[in-house]
Write a protein that holds these residues in place. Structure first.
Motif, PDB file in Angstrom:
ATOM      1  N   TRP A 170      87.313  45.884  17.645  1.00  0.00           N
ATOM      2  CA  TRP A 170      85.859  45.836  17.826  1.00  0.00           C
ATOM      3  C   TRP A 170      85.267  47.243  17.829  1.00  0.00           C
ATOM      4  O   TRP A 170      84.245  47.500  17.205  1.00  0.00           O
ATOM      5  N   GLN A 171      85.983  48.177  18.467  1.00  0.00           N
ATOM      6  CA  GLN A 171      85.489  49.571  18.497  1.00  0.00           C
ATOM      7  C   GLN A 171      85.450  50.173  17.091  1.00  0.00           C
ATOM      8  O   GLN A 171      84.520  50.886  16.731  1.00  0.00           O
ATOM      9  N   GLY A 227      78.200  50.771  12.500  1.00  0.00           N
ATOM     10  CA  GLY A 227      77.063  51.476  13.101  1.00  0.00           C
ATOM     11  C   GLY A 227      76.748  52.749  12.350  1.00  0.00           C
ATOM     12  O   GLY A 227      75.608  53.028  11.972  1.00  0.00           O
ATOM     13  N   LEU A 259      82.768  58.111  20.530  1.00  0.00           N
ATOM     14  CA  LEU A 259      82.571  56.722  20.074  1.00  0.00           C
ATOM     15  C   LEU A 259      83.488  56.366  18.912  1.00  0.00           C
ATOM     16  O   LEU A 259      83.540  55.219  18.485  1.00  0.00           O
ATOM     17  N   TYR A 304      85.169  48.485  14.247  1.00  0.00           N
ATOM     18  CA  TYR A 304      84.053  47.873  13.514  1.00  0.00           C
ATOM     19  C   TYR A 304      82.734  48.509  13.925  1.00  0.00           C
ATOM     20  O   TYR A 304      81.894  48.852  13.105  1.00  0.00           O
ATOM     21  N   ARG A 305      82.591  48.660  15.245  1.00  0.00           N
ATOM     22  CA  ARG A 305      81.333  49.197  15.768  1.00  0.00           C
ATOM     23  C   ARG A 305      81.089  50.603  15.207  1.00  0.00           C
ATOM     24  O   ARG A 305      79.999  50.914  14.738  1.00  0.00           O
ATOM     25  N   ALA A 306      82.151  51.410  15.218  1.00  0.00           N
ATOM     26  CA  ALA A 306      81.988  52.787  14.751  1.00  0.00           C
ATOM     27  C   ALA A 306      81.635  52.814  13.259  1.00  0.00           C
ATOM     28  O   ALA A 306      80.676  53.470  12.846  1.00  0.00           O
TER      29      ALA A 306
END
Lengths: 228, 217
Positions: free
Chosen positions: A16-17, A24, B70, A19-21
């Motif tokens: 998930w991290q 986004g 991030l 994908y998010r990175a």
């Protein structure tokens, strides 16, 4: 039992991290690119128009007003605009009193490194190419790029013969490049020593473009004259 | 506090010195050779290419440092490339808006800034481990170091190959230009000449060995 479950839960979080990175960042970067494109679009189009305008005025001195013409679907020519970048265009240049001074034709072909884009002017009364400018080229600096700067090469285009044959549909003598200093006829282009490929490329661009455009321009000269 | 301040300003000074001189990207790290040799055929092109690279380096370093927490390790390189490519595209549009002639002169090399190893190298080795301000300073110092090196190569090539600097003729019409300096091989010659100068200078800086005493005996 609990250990594998915990590992898989960590894996899901990591996925998930990732994908998010990626997503986004992709969205942010995409928006930034589109924004900068929109912000600079008008200025870039204006720069292109100004550069072309300058080139037309260089090959046809004394031009006051310039009108774009394109090849129409019925084989003739029609008034056009700058909007469609893929279209072949010619630029009719008029003097302040509305007289048609000449037509600048854009030609393009493969040079030594990449495409060469040129602009040359056609004078119907003298049946000759009377001006030449290189719009875009990536020829070798110091050698091939002399097609744009060499004064003796430019002399080829003071009056390069493009007389049509009797039928009016083909050039009487196709334009050819010859070795430096060997030019004998008005339709020959005196090449540049050390830049043979670029000189030959210019000759073949002009030959093909002139064979396509000049008969057409001759047929529609009157309508272009009135277009001014 | 003042000690901390002076320590940080010392570190900043040392970063500038590293980028411009001690670890100069072109002359010392030998990174980004492709644009350094290809677009340095005139002082103007070299300066423009250097400044474009510098701008991309500062922006990408800053953004990478900002988002470093991030970004998972596994996808970090893809993310850095995405950030770098975005800024290169924006700079490409900006140059087209500033001057079409300049854009034509720099040709494909603007887009190739994306794969300039200097930029990815700084993102991976410095910006991903530093604060935003340190990363920005590092980007600026390395970028200016790159610009300086390109300008030094470009100036030599233009003076020898065209007899001019920034288009202004230096030697008059009788000068016979060394065309080879404008060709790709000229880039190697100019780079080698500068490296020779620096090597000779470093050699002179080194303390001389003391002559052995009693050698005459």
């Amino acid at each position: 039992m609990t250990e594998p479950m915990a590992t898989s839960a960590t894996a899901v979080v990591k996925t998930w991290q990732m994908y998010r990175a990626m997503v986004g960042l992709g969205v942010l970067c995409g928006s930034l690119i589109v924004t900068s494109f929109l912000v600079t679009r008008a200025t870039i189009a204006e720069n292109r128009r100004r550069a072309l305008d300058l080139a037309v005025r260089t090959v046809i001195p004394g031009a006051d007003r310039i009108q774009v013409f394109v090849a129409s679907s019925d084989g003739g020519i029609a008034r056009g605009t700058e909007d469609n970048p893929g279209e072949e265009r010619v630029y009719a240049a008029y003097a302040a009193d509305g007289e048609l001074l000449g037509v600048a034709i854009q030609g393009r072909g493969l040079g030594y490194q990449d495409l060469i884009s040129v602009l040359y002017s056609y004078d119907r009364e003298r049946q000759a190419v009377t001006g030449f400018a290189v719009l875009d080229s990536r020829e070798t600096p110091g050698l091939g790029d002399r097609i744009a700067t060499d004064p003796s090469f430019q002399e080829n285009f003071i009056a390069l013969d493009v007389t049509l044959d009797e039928s009016g549909s083909e050039l009487l003598h196709p334009i050819v490049a010859v070795r430096s200093g060997e030019k004998q006829s008005a339709w020959e282009i005196d090449g540049i020593t050390g830049a043979t490929i670029s000189s030959v490329a210019v000759a073949s661009i002009l030959r093909e473009s002139a064979a396509r455009w000049i008969p057409k321009l001759n047929d529609h000269w009157e309508s272009m004259r009135q277009g001014g | 506090m003042s000690q901390l301040d002076s320590a940080s300003s010392e570190a900043t000074g040392s970063m500038w010195e590293a980028g411009l001189w001690r670890e100069n990207p072109v002359f010392v790290q030998v990174l980004g050779m492709c644009p350094a040799l290809a677009v340095s055929n005139s002082a103007r092109n070299a300066l423009a290419m250097g400044l474009a690279t510098c701008a991309v380096l500062v922006l990408s370093n800053t953004v990478v440092a900002c988002i470093r927490s991030l970004i998972p390790r596994q996808v970090r390189i893809a993310c850095y490339i995405l950030v770098i490519a975005t800024f290169v595209t924006c700079i490409d549009y900006a140059i087209q808006a500033i001057s079409l002639d300049l854009h034509r002169a720099l040709g494909a090399f603007i887009s190739l800034i994306v794969v300039n190893c200097l930029i990815l190298g700084r993102a991976e080795s410095f910006a991903s481990k530093s604060t935003m301000s340190a990363a920005a300073i590092d980007g600026a110092s390395m970028g200016l170091g790159f610009t300086l090196a390109l300008f030094m190569i470009g100036a030599v090539r233009e003076v020898a190959g065209s007899g001019s600097l920034f288009g202004i003729s230096l030697f008059g019409p009788n000068f016979q230009p060394w065309v080879i300096m404008l060709l790709p091989s000229g880039g190697f010659f100019a780079l080698a000449a500068w490296l020779l100068v620096f090597a000779a200078w470093k050699e002179r800086q080194r303390p001389r060995l003391q002559p052995l005493e009693g050698r005459a005996q």
